[in-house]
Write an enzyme that holds these catalytic residues in place. Structure first.
Site, short mmCIF file in Angstrom:
data_model
loop_
_atom_site.label_atom_id
_atom_site.label_comp_id
_atom_site.label_asym_id
_atom_site.label_seq_id
_atom_site.Cartn_x
_atom_site.Cartn_y
_atom_site.Cartn_z
N TRP A 150 -2.45 -2.88 -1.71
CA TRP A 150 -2.05 -4.28 -1.84
C TRP A 150 -2.93 -5.00 -0.83
O TRP A 150 -2.80 -4.81 0.38
CB TRP A 150 -0.57 -4.45 -1.51
CG TRP A 150 -0.06 -5.83 -1.77
CD1 TRP A 150 0.37 -6.32 -2.96
CD2 TRP A 150 0.08 -6.89 -0.83
NE1 TRP A 150 0.77 -7.63 -2.82
CE2 TRP A 150 0.60 -8.01 -1.53
CE3 TRP A 150 -0.18 -7.03 0.54
CZ2 TRP A 150 0.86 -9.23 -0.90
CZ3 TRP A 150 0.07 -8.24 1.15
CH2 TRP A 150 0.59 -9.33 0.44
N ASN B 47 -1.79 2.14 5.50
CA ASN B 47 -0.85 1.11 5.06
C ASN B 47 -0.43 0.33 6.30
O ASN B 47 0.05 0.93 7.26
CB ASN B 47 0.35 1.80 4.39
CG ASN B 47 1.56 0.89 4.22
OD1 ASN B 47 2.69 1.37 4.24
ND2 ASN B 47 1.37 -0.38 4.05
N GLY B 48 -0.67 -0.98 6.30
CA GLY B 48 -0.33 -1.80 7.47
C GLY B 48 -1.49 -2.71 7.80
O GLY B 48 -2.38 -2.93 6.97
N GLU C 198 8.72 -14.56 -10.56
CA GLU C 198 8.08 -13.30 -10.18
C GLU C 198 7.39 -12.61 -11.35
O GLU C 198 6.28 -12.12 -11.21
CB GLU C 198 9.12 -12.31 -9.62
CG GLU C 198 9.54 -12.57 -8.21
CD GLU C 198 10.60 -11.57 -7.75
OE1 GLU C 198 10.43 -11.00 -6.68
OE2 GLU C 198 11.60 -11.36 -8.48
N LYS D 204 13.54 -14.63 -10.18
CA LYS D 204 13.22 -13.56 -11.15
C LYS D 204 12.20 -14.06 -12.17
O LYS D 204 11.25 -13.37 -12.50
CB LYS D 204 14.46 -13.10 -11.93
CG LYS D 204 15.44 -12.16 -11.28
CD LYS D 204 14.96 -10.79 -10.99
CE LYS D 204 14.19 -10.71 -9.74
NZ LYS D 204 14.71 -10.62 -8.49
N ARG E 51 4.18 -0.23 -4.58
CA ARG E 51 3.84 -0.75 -3.26
C ARG E 51 2.56 -1.57 -3.25
O ARG E 51 2.20 -2.16 -2.22
CB ARG E 51 3.70 0.41 -2.26
CG ARG E 51 4.92 1.30 -2.17
CD ARG E 51 4.69 2.43 -1.20
NE ARG E 51 4.52 1.94 0.15
CZ ARG E 51 5.51 1.67 0.99
NH1 ARG E 51 6.75 1.85 0.60
NH2 ARG E 51 5.27 1.23 2.19
N LYS F 268 6.57 -4.29 -3.89
CA LYS F 268 8.01 -4.11 -3.70
C LYS F 268 8.38 -3.96 -2.24
O LYS F 268 9.45 -4.38 -1.81
CB LYS F 268 8.47 -2.88 -4.48
CG LYS F 268 9.96 -2.75 -4.47
CD LYS F 268 10.49 -2.19 -5.73
CE LYS F 268 11.98 -2.32 -5.79
NZ LYS F 268 12.42 -3.69 -6.13
N CYS G 293 0.83 -1.19 0.00
CA CYS G 293 0.00 0.00 0.00
C CYS G 293 0.87 1.26 0.00
O CYS G 293 1.87 1.34 0.70
CB CYS G 293 -0.96 0.08 1.18
SG CYS G 293 -2.10 -1.30 1.27
N HIS H 197 18.99 -35.71 -6.57
CA HIS H 197 18.18 -36.14 -5.43
C HIS H 197 16.72 -35.71 -5.57
O HIS H 197 16.03 -35.54 -4.58
CB HIS H 197 18.78 -35.60 -4.13
CG HIS H 197 20.17 -36.06 -3.90
ND1 HIS H 197 20.48 -37.37 -3.63
CD2 HIS H 197 21.35 -35.40 -3.95
CE1 HIS H 197 21.79 -37.50 -3.49
NE2 HIS H 197 22.35 -36.30 -3.69
N GLU I 235 18.37 -16.98 -7.35
CA GLU I 235 17.90 -15.65 -7.72
C GLU I 235 17.36 -15.64 -9.17
O GLU I 235 16.35 -15.02 -9.46
CB GLU I 235 19.04 -14.63 -7.53
CG GLU I 235 18.75 -13.22 -7.97
CD GLU I 235 17.53 -12.56 -7.32
OE1 GLU I 235 17.01 -13.06 -6.31
OE2 GLU I 235 17.09 -11.53 -7.86
C1 G6P Z 1 9.43 -8.25 -1.85
C2 G6P Z 1 9.99 -7.81 -3.18
C3 G6P Z 1 11.32 -8.51 -3.44
C4 G6P Z 1 12.28 -8.26 -2.29
C5 G6P Z 1 11.67 -8.66 -0.95
C6 G6P Z 1 12.52 -8.17 0.21
O1 G6P Z 1 9.06 -9.58 -1.92
O2 G6P Z 1 9.08 -8.08 -4.22
O3 G6P Z 1 11.88 -8.01 -4.64
O4 G6P Z 1 13.45 -8.98 -2.50
O5 G6P Z 1 10.39 -8.06 -0.80
O6 G6P Z 1 12.51 -6.78 0.20
P1 G6P Z 1 13.65 -5.86 0.78
O7 G6P Z 1 13.17 -4.47 0.50
O8 G6P Z 1 13.69 -6.16 2.25
O9 G6P Z 1 14.91 -6.18 0.11
#
Ligand code: G6P
Length: 614
Positions: free
Chosen positions: A74, A100-101, A494, A491, A27, A609, A2, A510, A487
């Site tokens: 969100w 937000n929260g 996501e 990606k 957000r 994010k 949010c 395994h 990672e």
């Molecule tokens: C969310 C984002 C990710 C990020 C994670 C941790 O899931 O979509 O891209 O890696 O939060 O966020 P931070 O701001 O703590 O790195």
């Protein structure tokens, strides 16, 4: 999770709010809404979907007003819908709130207010706030600020809120606990926002509101900062360093592509001023004060979430390998609840791009209680985690707006490379010449990334076209390239919604090997030297089962060319830096596959994010 933005002053609020919401959309983008004080009445417009959809609706309504609040959601409590969108309004139609929260005790407050005759129309936790404020005003016959303060004393959980009331059209109130909120101070105007991006073209003067603080902004230019216990606070007005250019797309189609291409610069910036190559020294100003304690510590525990956790895993490999210090990496959400054995001999390092991730923040608060030294490696200057840490290093990657992290990740890894070398230097675990060699390699890394971006992009695009309809992907690597495989898989998941798993290459036999058939793309990261032969054996195992091997390999690796269907070549580097180079084509691969599939690259479904709820 949010985004909130609010304005009080002499300008039309709506254009400021809508522009601010677009910048805060990273957000959350399930729904959006605005409320404006419009000729003595509140105009409330909200809509399921993106800010652009709200904009269409609001343009038709042609609302005006110089006091307003805006929200991009969100969803937590209740699905994305018009009814669940913010702002929420009190039953008497006077008070509007954005939030937000999560209000954790909303259920009991809701039951009590329902008993008193209040009607709830949404499924949200937030809706208790306007009704509770209305009820308190009725009971106490008090001004809005007192009612908000008393209401906040009744709620538990996390909040950043903005509130105004029809009855007090010259007042805008903001408060925070756990979720970020800043105040922008203009000439005779004020802004409230989740981060600085909605504010920067109007003012550089900001106050970062602390937990349990509430600010009352008056149209006459005065404001008051107090705790929710009603103690006066002296505001710490700070100068913003952010510039407008850094939060715009700069000619790229997406923020993610821009951020991938920014990596030569962001890595350079993350290292700038921290290396004295002539004397082979690392200068980490933020950590210097705690040097003795860090060197004497029993263990370093890294806590993080998501991509930052992957950077943490790489940090573990680097610090153990180069500095011979004991490191553990923890998911913040697990660590905070599993009663870990930690004490004042442990150093906790929180990694976070946003500096706001609720679990990471809670994990360091818990560790602080146990006497640990808390260090933060964060990107957003002035965010909650650096403020809650004893010391740390900013990553200086610049604003990252694409929801999938790219440049923040590689900047985190390069900062940890420096931290590993700083510890190594102090503990004498590396010779002077080896240290210099590694520092030199870091210095030339940005130019290697520059040439890699040029050489691999077209090839990656073609591979993306070929595999855009795959339903599964495997990413495999050993040693330093195992975290990079994780990672890479994250990606792809996501932003393209293709199921992908990262695995240590040797673990494949395994379990994941059972998935391999002629349909299965398997991305092998073989550009590190130490386990090259062994990883090639794993490639053989996949090729023997007709898996489609896509390899990330060093220039001139002739062996891999015989085995893989596609080879993306990356420059040579030290093994400990090889995951940074491997990550670049993997970021591009996920970007171009997502594009081929018509996905919203910068705002993938269900994600946000900045995750300010646990
Ligand atoms: C969310 C984002 C990710 C990020 C994670 C941790 O899931 O979509 O891209 O890696 O939060 O966020 P931070 O701001 O703590 O790195």
């Amino acid at each position: 999770m949010c985004g909130i933005v609010a304005y009080i002053g002499t300008k039309e609020a709506y254009p400021i709010l809508i522009k601010g919401l677009k910048r805060l959309e990273y957000r959350g983008y399930d729904s959006a809404g605005v409320a404006l004080m419009n000729n003595g009445n509140i105009s409330l417009i909200k809509q399921k979907g993106k800010v652009s959809e709200l904009e269409e609706l609001a343009t038709k309504a042609s609302i005006t007003g110089t006091l307003g609040i805006g929200h991009t959601r969100w969803a937590t409590h209740g699905p994305p819908s018009q009814i669940n969108s913010h702002p929420h309004i009190s039953n008497n139609g006077d008070i509007v709130v954005i939030h937000n929260g999560i209000i954790e005790n909303f259920q009991s407050i809701k039951e009590e207010l329902t008993r008193r005759g209040y009607k709830f129309i949404s499924d949200t936790d937030t809706e208790v706030l306007p009704h509770l404020i209305e009820e308190i005003q009725k009971k106490e016959k008090c001004a809005l600020d007192k009612a908000v303060r008393l209401a906040l004393n009744e709620v538990t959980g996390a909040y950043a809120i903005a509130v105004f009331s029809k009855k007090e059209p010259n007042i805008l109130i903001g408060a925070r606990k756990g979720s970020p909120l800043i105040v922008g101070i203009g000439e005779t105007e004020f802004f409230l926002a989740s981060d600085a991006s909605p504010v920067i073209e109007y003012t550089k003067k900001v106050i970062y509101i602390n937990d349990e603080e509430m600010v009352t902004l008056n149209r006459d230019g005065n404001f008051e900062l107090k705790t929710i216990q009603n103690e006066e606070k002296t505001p710490n007005i700070q100068e913003l360093e952010l510039n407008l250019e850094s939060i715009e797309k700069g000619g790229y189609d997406h923020f993610m592509l821009k951020e991938i291409h920014e990596q030569p610069k962001s890595i350079y910036d993350s290292v700038r001023g921290r290396v004295d190559l002539t004397n082979g020294k690392i200068k980490l100003g933020g950590l210097e004060e705690y040097k003795n304690r860090i060197m004497a510590s029993r263990r370093i525990v890294i806590v993080a979430c998501g991509t930052s956790w992957h950077a943490g895993l790489l940090a573990e490999y680097m610090i153990e390998d180069l500095a011979r210090a004991n490191v553990e990496v923890e998911y913040a959400s697990e660590f905070r609840y599993r009663n870990p054995v930690i004490d004042e001999d442990d150093i906790i390092i929180a990694i976070s791009q946003s500096g706001e991730t609720a679990d990471t923040l809670a994990a360091i608060e818990m560790a602080k209680q146990k006497g640990c030294l808390i260090l933060g490696v964060c990107n957003v200057v002035g965010s909650s985690i650096p403020r809650a840490s004893h010391a740390g290093c900013y990553t200086h990657a610049g604003p990252e707006i694409g929801v999938a992290s790219t440049k923040a990740f590689t900047a985190q890894v390069s900062v940890f490379f420096l931290i590993a070398l700083w510890i190594a230097e102090n503990k004498n675990t590396l010779s002077k010449s080896r240290l210099n060699q590694l520092l030199h390699e870091l210095e030339i890394l940005p130019s290697k990334i520059e040439s890699l971006l040029k050489s691999c992009e077209e090839k990656v695009k073609a591979i993306a076209k070929e595999y855009k309809d795959a339903t599964n992907f495997l990413y495999l690597g050993r040693g330093y390239n195992f975290p990079a495989a994780l990672e890479g898989a994250l990606k792809l998941k996501e932003i393209s919604y293709i199921h992908a798993e990262g695995y240590p290459a040797a673990e494949m036999k395994h379990g994941p090997i059972a998935l391999i058939d002629e349909e299965m793309p398997v991305v092998f990261l073989v550009n590190n030297i130490s386990s090259h032969e062994k990883t090639l054996s794993n490639v053989q195992e996949v090729a023997a089962r007709k898996g489609q091997v896509i390899a990330i390999a060093r220039h001139g690796d002739t062996q891999i060319k015989k085995l893989a269907k596609h080879v993306i070549e990356v420059p040579d580097t030290e093994d400990c830096l090889s995951p940074i180079l491997a990550s670049i084509p993997l970021q591009l691969l996920s970007y171009y596959i997502a594009l081929e599939r018509g996905c919203n690259v910068d705002q993938p479904r269900n994600l946000a994010k900045s995750v300010t709820v646990e």
